[in-house]
Write an enzyme that holds these catalytic residues in place. Sequence first.
Site, PDB file in Angstrom:
ATOM      1  N   LYS A 258       0.861  -1.197   0.000  1.00  0.00           N
ATOM      2  CA  LYS A 258       0.000   0.000   0.000  1.00  0.00           C
ATOM      3  C   LYS A 258       0.897   1.248   0.000  1.00  0.00           C
ATOM      4  O   LYS A 258       1.965   1.255   0.615  1.00  0.00           O
ATOM      5  CB  LYS A 258      -0.890  -0.002   1.251  1.00  0.00           C
ATOM      6  CG  LYS A 258      -1.852  -1.197   1.331  1.00  0.00           C
ATOM      7  CD  LYS A 258      -2.992  -1.114   0.336  1.00  0.00           C
ATOM      8  CE  LYS A 258      -3.926  -2.286   0.477  1.00  0.00           C
ATOM      9  NZ  LYS A 258      -5.070  -2.262  -0.432  1.00  0.00           N
TER      10      LYS A 258
ATOM     11  N   LYS B 110      -2.080   1.272  -2.918  1.00  0.00           N
ATOM     12  CA  LYS B 110      -2.204   0.230  -3.944  1.00  0.00           C
ATOM     13  C   LYS B 110      -1.585   0.664  -5.258  1.00  0.00           C
ATOM     14  O   LYS B 110      -1.185  -0.163  -6.064  1.00  0.00           O
ATOM     15  CB  LYS B 110      -3.640  -0.248  -4.112  1.00  0.00           C
ATOM     16  CG  LYS B 110      -4.710   0.744  -4.451  1.00  0.00           C
ATOM     17  CD  LYS B 110      -6.042  -0.002  -4.725  1.00  0.00           C
ATOM     18  CE  LYS B 110      -6.617  -0.653  -3.500  1.00  0.00           C
ATOM     19  NZ  LYS B 110      -7.901  -1.359  -3.763  1.00  0.00           N
TER      20      LYS B 110
ATOM     21  N   ASP C 213      -1.197  -4.996  -5.468  1.00  0.00           N
ATOM     22  CA  ASP C 213      -2.635  -4.827  -5.304  1.00  0.00           C
ATOM     23  C   ASP C 213      -3.334  -5.044  -6.643  1.00  0.00           C
ATOM     24  O   ASP C 213      -2.693  -5.056  -7.698  1.00  0.00           O
ATOM     25  CB  ASP C 213      -2.964  -3.457  -4.708  1.00  0.00           C
ATOM     26  CG  ASP C 213      -4.058  -3.600  -3.662  1.00  0.00           C
ATOM     27  OD1 ASP C 213      -4.094  -2.806  -2.718  1.00  0.00           O
ATOM     28  OD2 ASP C 213      -4.873  -4.535  -3.774  1.00  0.00           O
TER      29      ASP C 213
ATOM     30  N   HIS D 118      -6.897 -13.194  -7.361  1.00  0.00           N
ATOM     31  CA  HIS D 118      -7.680 -12.124  -6.731  1.00  0.00           C
ATOM     32  C   HIS D 118      -9.063 -12.124  -7.397  1.00  0.00           C
ATOM     33  O   HIS D 118      -9.199 -12.506  -8.554  1.00  0.00           O
ATOM     34  CB  HIS D 118      -6.974 -10.774  -6.927  1.00  0.00           C
ATOM     35  CG  HIS D 118      -7.465  -9.701  -6.019  1.00  0.00           C
ATOM     36  ND1 HIS D 118      -8.689  -9.093  -6.162  1.00  0.00           N
ATOM     37  CD2 HIS D 118      -6.902  -9.136  -4.923  1.00  0.00           C
ATOM     38  CE1 HIS D 118      -8.859  -8.194  -5.212  1.00  0.00           C
ATOM     39  NE2 HIS D 118      -7.784  -8.197  -4.435  1.00  0.00           N
TER      40      HIS D 118
ATOM     41  N   SER E 188      -8.574 -11.751   3.512  1.00  0.00           N
ATOM     42  CA  SER E 188      -8.038 -10.418   3.286  1.00  0.00           C
ATOM     43  C   SER E 188      -9.192  -9.433   3.202  1.00  0.00           C
ATOM     44  O   SER E 188     -10.325  -9.820   2.961  1.00  0.00           O
ATOM     45  CB  SER E 188      -7.272 -10.431   1.963  1.00  0.00           C
ATOM     46  OG  SER E 188      -6.839  -9.147   1.600  1.00  0.00           O
ATOM     47  N   GLY E 189      -8.877  -8.169   3.447  1.00  0.00           N
ATOM     48  CA  GLY E 189      -9.887  -7.116   3.338  1.00  0.00           C
ATOM     49  C   GLY E 189     -10.193  -6.530   4.702  1.00  0.00           C
ATOM     50  O   GLY E 189     -10.990  -7.071   5.446  1.00  0.00           O
TER      51      GLY E 189
HETATM   52  C1  CAP Z   1      -7.135  -5.493   1.039  1.00  0.00           C
HETATM   53  C2  CAP Z   1      -7.228  -5.386  -0.462  1.00  0.00           C
HETATM   54  C3  CAP Z   1      -7.829  -6.582  -1.116  1.00  0.00           C
HETATM   55  C4  CAP Z   1      -9.130  -6.985  -0.504  1.00  0.00           C
HETATM   56  C5  CAP Z   1     -10.115  -7.467  -1.553  1.00  0.00           C
HETATM   57  C6  CAP Z   1      -8.015  -4.164  -0.869  1.00  0.00           C
HETATM   58  O1  CAP Z   1      -6.543  -4.310   1.498  1.00  0.00           O
HETATM   59  O2  CAP Z   1      -5.938  -5.233  -1.016  1.00  0.00           O
HETATM   60  O3  CAP Z   1      -7.937  -6.285  -2.496  1.00  0.00           O
HETATM   61  O4  CAP Z   1      -8.804  -8.026   0.323  1.00  0.00           O
HETATM   62  O5  CAP Z   1     -11.213  -8.029  -0.899  1.00  0.00           O
HETATM   63  O6  CAP Z   1      -7.602  -3.615  -1.899  1.00  0.00           O
HETATM   64  O7  CAP Z   1      -8.997  -3.897  -0.232  1.00  0.00           O
HETATM   65  P1  CAP Z   1      -6.699  -3.955   3.065  1.00  0.00           P
HETATM   66  P2  CAP Z   1     -11.481  -9.611  -0.979  1.00  0.00           P
HETATM   67  O8  CAP Z   1      -5.999  -5.039   3.839  1.00  0.00           O
HETATM   68  O9  CAP Z   1      -6.019  -2.598   3.237  1.00  0.00           O
HETATM   69  O10 CAP Z   1      -8.162  -3.928   3.344  1.00  0.00           O
HETATM   70  O11 CAP Z   1     -10.242 -10.204  -0.390  1.00  0.00           O
HETATM   71  O12 CAP Z   1     -12.723  -9.791  -0.178  1.00  0.00           O
HETATM   72  O13 CAP Z   1     -11.665  -9.950  -2.427  1.00  0.00           O
HETATM   73 MG    MG Z   2      -6.546  -4.881  -2.992  1.00  0.00          MG
END
Ligand code: CAP
Ligand code: MG
Length: 411
Positions: free
Chosen positions: A151, A153, A179, A267, A337-338
């Site tokens: 990050k 991203k 990302d 992803h 993740s997320g």
């Molecule tokens: C997480 C993340 C992932 C999410 C996508 C984002 O960042 O890099 O892409 O996990 O969701 O861009 O949000 P954070 P999922 O850790 O800063 O939230 O995994 O549900 O597809």
């Molecule tokens: Mg992401």
Amino acid sequence: MKEYSYLHLDEKADYDEYVVCKYRVTTDLPMEKAAEAIAAEQSTGTWTGISTLDGDVFGRLGARVVSIGGDMITVEYPPEDFSIETGSVPQILSVIAGNLFGLGSLKGVRLEDVSFPDSILSGFKGPKFGAEGIRKALKRPEKPLVGTIVKPKIGLSPEKTAEYVYEAGAGGLTNSKDDETLVDQAFCPIEDRTIAVSEALDRLEEEGHMMMHAINVSTRGDKITELAEKVQEWGAREIMVDVITCGFGAVQALAEDPSIKVPIHVHRTMHGAFTKDPFHGIAMLPITRLVRMCGGDALHIGTLGAGKMSSGAGDGGNLGACLGGDVPYKSVMPVCSGGVYPGIVADITSRAGMNVQIQAGGGVAGHPGGVRCGAMAMSQAVDAAFEGIPAEKYAETHKELAEALEKWGVK
Ligand code: CAP
Ligand code: MG
């Protein structure tokens, strides 16, 4: 004009021969009518009777409604409805998840799950590495893998990206990744980034720490294999594909290509367009099953209700679809993740178990002490959860975790 009935409610689903789908249906119609509308549209019918459909074709290729219960219907599709050319997700999806979503007579319809017979499964090869292969490469047989997403991203230079990765590895993380929106932008050319990150990973390995970074190769279908081969030459230890924007065929092409000798991190960005509404679209479970069939080695399945992305409290069967032994493929590493931060790691492992990859972007880069301390805090949280020690207790002797709990709390 002969009308044919698609109802076979007195029969059991034939999981050995047919592709069996479960749909959640919202409609003002009688459920039998709604179910027939789906079965007809997805096999031999349309909105009205037709003179060109004869009993033989209908009997061989007509979909069959085999159960209706509450708002759930089960429809099975004959094997002949699917391409002779095996391993073709596009045609499978056109049958099981095509026009039906647009039927005006239905307020909502959601594909909740799908079961494939061996005649379909045998056309796919599954993951090259799987969860076990990734663990072997990282020399991490049992503990959850713990990772980060670089990050911001977008915006970091290749050198800054590599520095982030080195700091994350020095802090104990096993994985990092580009990302989902970073591929080959002017501010961070993929070749320069891959080479710089590879040098950081080599340095970590010389210092005794194994780590993977997934380079995002999400691009057009006629270019993705060439790009993946190039990043592999530049030193990538893992590649990433945004499966919804690139297509299942992109994952499959890379997984089945013998020249690609690194794991594929999958992803699922854009999935929310059709997974989020509990009454319309496609649940994550069918997506997870198809990603494993196509050969993804790791797949985002959300945080099972713990993180920022809206998802059901349960895992919706995705853990079993990643790790279960009911299909003839290697397993897929489930990626949680997320919105993840050290204070919810124990909540995640309590829901998902230990055979997962837990990763945090903001939850590492947002640590008061910077990336290395953020990585240490995540690693410490995973160690605590693995040893069954409450995070607050573990934080008494681990400063970086204490600082993370102070900032974000414990869930
Ligand atoms: C997480 C993340 C992932 C999410 C996508 C984002 O960042 O890099 O892409 O996990 O969701 O861009 O949000 P954070 P999922 O850790 O800063 O939230 O995994 O549900 O597809
Ligand atoms: Mg992401």
